[in-house]
Design an enzyme around this catalytic site. Structure first.
Site, mmCIF file in Angstrom:
data_model
loop_
_atom_site.group_PDB
_atom_site.id
_atom_site.type_symbol
_atom_site.label_atom_id
_atom_site.label_comp_id
_atom_site.label_asym_id
_atom_site.label_seq_id
_atom_site.Cartn_x
_atom_site.Cartn_y
_atom_site.Cartn_z
ATOM 1 N N GLY A 45 1.801 -9.056 3.906
ATOM 2 C CA GLY A 45 0.237 -8.459 3.718
ATOM 3 C C GLY A 45 -0.575 -7.235 5.125
ATOM 4 O O GLY A 45 -1.314 -7.203 5.299
ATOM 5 N N GLY A 68 -3.874 -15.882 1.250
ATOM 6 C CA GLY A 68 -2.983 -16.940 0.473
ATOM 7 C C GLY A 68 -1.917 -16.389 -0.123
ATOM 8 O O GLY A 68 -2.057 -17.713 -1.530
ATOM 9 N N LYS A 98 -9.563 -18.355 -2.185
ATOM 10 C CA LYS A 98 -10.368 -19.905 -1.250
ATOM 11 C C LYS A 98 -11.661 -20.261 -1.728
ATOM 12 O O LYS A 98 -12.337 -20.209 -0.566
ATOM 13 C CB LYS A 98 -9.695 -19.521 0.177
ATOM 14 N N GLY A 102 19.487 24.618 31.533
ATOM 15 C CA GLY A 102 20.369 24.978 32.919
ATOM 16 C C GLY A 102 22.033 24.343 32.732
ATOM 17 O O GLY A 102 22.478 24.793 33.764
ATOM 18 N N ASP A 110 -12.980 -22.192 -3.070
ATOM 19 C CA ASP A 110 -13.198 -23.826 -1.837
ATOM 20 C C ASP A 110 -14.235 -23.964 -0.171
ATOM 21 O O ASP A 110 -14.565 -25.129 -0.530
ATOM 22 C CB ASP A 110 -11.813 -25.087 -1.840
ATOM 23 N N ASP A 132 6.557 -12.014 -3.637
ATOM 24 C CA ASP A 132 5.490 -12.117 -2.232
ATOM 25 C C ASP A 132 6.084 -11.206 -1.172
ATOM 26 O O ASP A 132 6.956 -10.953 -0.544
ATOM 27 C CB ASP A 132 5.317 -13.824 -1.503
ATOM 28 N N THR A 133 5.086 -10.111 -0.983
ATOM 29 C CA THR A 133 4.666 -8.672 -0.528
ATOM 30 C C THR A 133 4.089 -8.953 1.426
ATOM 31 O O THR A 133 3.204 -9.588 1.107
ATOM 32 C CB THR A 133 4.218 -7.792 -1.202
ATOM 33 N N ASP A 145 -3.299 -13.470 5.961
ATOM 34 C CA ASP A 145 -3.419 -14.986 5.648
ATOM 35 C C ASP A 145 -4.363 -15.442 4.010
ATOM 36 O O ASP A 145 -5.458 -15.238 4.132
ATOM 37 C CB ASP A 145 -3.918 -15.398 6.522
ATOM 38 N N SER A 148 19.106 22.854 21.150
ATOM 39 C CA SER A 148 19.195 21.606 19.536
ATOM 40 C C SER A 148 19.652 20.649 19.779
ATOM 41 O O SER A 148 21.052 19.889 19.654
ATOM 42 C CB SER A 148 20.301 22.304 18.901
#
EC number: 2.7.7.4
Length: 635
Positions: free
Chosen positions: A119, A42, A172, A477, A174, A116-117, A40, A548
């Protein structure tokens, strides 16, 4: 003029406009960049704003966007720019970015591809994917929150992956009334961290993706900021293309182009440098040399090929060269080794298991790699080196690794193409990690295979038998040791040369330092596999009795052996039956919580899917099982 004529003329004018547009954009440089930061901050809104302001949205897209914005509600905003990028339904529902969203846009000066990766920490692996091809990273910070853990993590990863152009976008603004003091405090806080991880320089700017401040031009709300707007900086930042061309010539071979008997060329993307007909080149890892006779493309032969071009190179000599090899300038070739130190970013939900074999893919090369326990894990907040036995999801660590054959490489800091790799799970084909090679280990150059006069064939001929591995696997076993012991007795009576490696016995000596964690189980089987391989080289029939539990490790041992010499024997006993026997009292301890990591109770057993021999102990006696196994072995 008729209606049809007018229509044709209009279509012609449109076609001319399109052609002019394509010509205009054809010669522009391309900048690939990513936006990253915490949840978030932006990022999607910023990219949506860039697409909107660069007029890269069609009218129908804009109409759909306006409708979606009204539907989801955006606090009085007419358009929710994030919806241009957050295309996945899950992202719209959760309000976060999960996948990597790629978008194209252009201005009069440059073309852009932006990733756009995500967050959220859970999706850090997606961020690594987006950053792997980027030239620049825009690190966003919410002006109300300042520098957060994900800010540090993404900055560290961006720098680690080799991105040297960093933009710190304090977003942000603003929402804090464009407070200069608060902005400068955030920048200084980030500067201290950036310096600690080796980021020498970055460009900071106060922005608002919501309002458009300092995105495409100076904002009247920040008269105290004298730097460039974001788009201005993106249009003018210098790229490293010329740097790549100045490096020595390197081209990983993608495929051998042989359409007919009269033509043979080697196709690939020139990673670095330049090459011309007549240049002396070297094929690695073999080291064979030749000269370039032609550089072929779909548009005709070239006098020179440069970094970033896809070409087919023809050589003057018939040298052995195939996919995965690397063509280089002859006098300054890259290195080749099979042991390395590397930084690894673990991207799988399941933790890394040291010793487990993974596919390692570097460029066009694919080899088997084994990762050792990490030397340390990095704390992205403090840059402290922490002790670690493994790596879990999103962890970053440094470890040594070895490959089953020589890998042509360059240190990642010198060449991202020949220094960056991914690790792939051999069973699921899922990418589990990304990594950066630092250097080859000195031991890789100092240890060589010694030629021996007595071969493995000579050993087996002397014993008059074919070497083999009978690999018994099954629950504790199940009867593995009992049946294996009977098999060896029968073979001994037939004058066969054998050796029995029993799981419990081996843990008294060779593997006495190992416990029963998943990582220790992997190392246990790796060591036993190497011993079994040496014994088959001596011409022996090796019988092993180990739980194994993991398919990958059984496959690892199979891959060590010659074709046909590994026989997987599944002693298939139901869990209830094995637990009812409980000769050693282990199931009782596991059920009471006294014994952790016990196979079948709190640790998984992966049954063979297609063993050479399957023994159902509910339908035959140990003696009958041993007879069947010996019969199959001697066929």
């Amino acid at each position: 003029m008729t209606t049809n004529e007018s229509s044709y003329k209009a279509d012609a004018l449109i076609a001319e406009d399109i052609d002019a547009y394509l010509v205009q954009h054809q010669h522009k440089s391309l900048l690939r960049f990513i936006t990253c930061g915490s949840v978030d901050d932006g990022k999607s809104t910023l990219i949506g704003r860039l697409l909107y302001d660069s007029k890269m949205i069609f009218e129908d897209q804009l109409a759909a966007l306006e409708a979606d914005s009204k539907r989801v509600g955006t606090q009085g905003q007419e358009i929710d720019f994030a919806l241009l990028v957050d295309g996945l339904a899950a992202e719209r529902e959760q309000g976060i970015t999960i996948d990597v969203a790629y978008r194209f846009f252009a201005t009069d000066k440059r073309k852009f591809i932006v990733a756009d990766t995500p967050g959220h920490e859970q999706y850090t692996r997606n961020m690594v994917t987006g950053a792997s091809t980027a030239d620049l990273a825009v690190i966003l910070i919410d002006a109300r929150k300042g520098v957060l853990t994900q800010t540090r993590r993404h900055s560290y990863l961006a720098h680690l992956i080799g991105i040297r152009n960093i933009v710190l976008a304090v977003n942000k603004m603003d929402l804090i009334d464009y407070d200069q003091a608060q902005y400068e405090a955030i920048v200084e806080d980030y500067r201290v961290f950036a310096t600690s991880i080796g980021i020498e320089d970055f460009v900071a700017m106060p922005i608002s993706g919501f309002k458009g401040d300092n995105i495409t031009g100076p904002s009247p709300n920040t008269p105290w900021y004298k730097g460039p707007a974001l788009i201005e900086h993106l249009e003018t930042v210098e790229l490293d293309v010329t740097t790549d061309q100045a490096k020595p010539f390197r081209m990983p071979v993608q495929w051998v182009n042989r359409p007919n008997l009269d033509f043979r060329g080697f196709s690939g993307l020139v990673a670095t440098g330049t090459v011309k007909p007549g240049d002396a080149v070297r094929v690695l890892p073999s080291g064979k040399t030749s000269t370039v006779s032609r550089i072929v493309t779909m548009d005709g032969d070239l006098d020179q090929a440069v970094a970033g071009q896809s070409v087919t190179i023809c050589l003057a000599d018939e040298v052995d060269c195939s996919r995965g090899d690397v063509l280089s300038i002859a006098d300054t070739p890259p290195q080749a080794a099979d042991q390395f130190e590397a930084t690894i970013v673990w991207m799988a939900d399941e933790e890394m298991l040291p010793g487990r074999p993974y596919w390692l893919k570097l460029g066009t090369q694919t080899v088997t790699a084994n990762i050792q326990a990490p030397k340390y894990q990095v704390n992205v907040n403090t840059m402290e080196h922490l002790a670690a036995k493994t790596l879990d999801l999103n962890a970053i660590g440094v470890a040594n690794l070895s490959t089953d054959r020589q890998l042509v490489f360059e240190p990642y800091e010198q060449d991202r193409d020949l220094g960056g790799f991914i690790l792939i799970d051999k069973l699921t084909n899922a990418t589990v990690a990304a990594g950066m090679l630092h250097f080859s280990l000195r031991r890789a150059q100092n240890v060589h295979w010694q030629a021996l006069d007595i071969s493995r064939d000579a050993h087996s001929n002397l014993k008059n038998q074919k070497p083999a591995v009978l690999w018994f696997t099954g629950l504790s076993g199940a009867g593995k040791s009992t049946i294996a012991n009977l098999v060896e007795k029968k073979l001994h009576r037939m004058n066969r040369h054998t050796f029995l490696l029993d799981g419990d016995n081996v843990r008294h000596g060779l593997n006495k330092d190992l416990g029963f964690t998943d990582a220790d189980r992997v190392e246990n089987i790796r060591r036993v596999g190497e011993v079994a391989k040496l014994m088959t080289d001596a011409g022996l029939i090796v019988i092993t009795a180990f739980i194994s539990p993991f398919r990958q490790e059984r496959q690892m041992v199979r891959d060590m052996m010659k074709s046909g010499e590994f026989l997987e024997v599944h002693i298939d006993t139901p869990l209830a039956e094995a637990e009812a026997r409980d000769v050693k009292g282990l199931y009782k301890k596991a059920r009471s919580g006294e014994l952790a990591n016990f196979t079948g109770i709190d640790s998984p057993y992966e049954a063979p899917t297609n063993p050479e021999i399957r023994i159902d102990t509910t339908k035959m006696t140990p003696e009958q099982a041993a007879d069947l196994i010996v019969e199959e072995l001697l066929k």
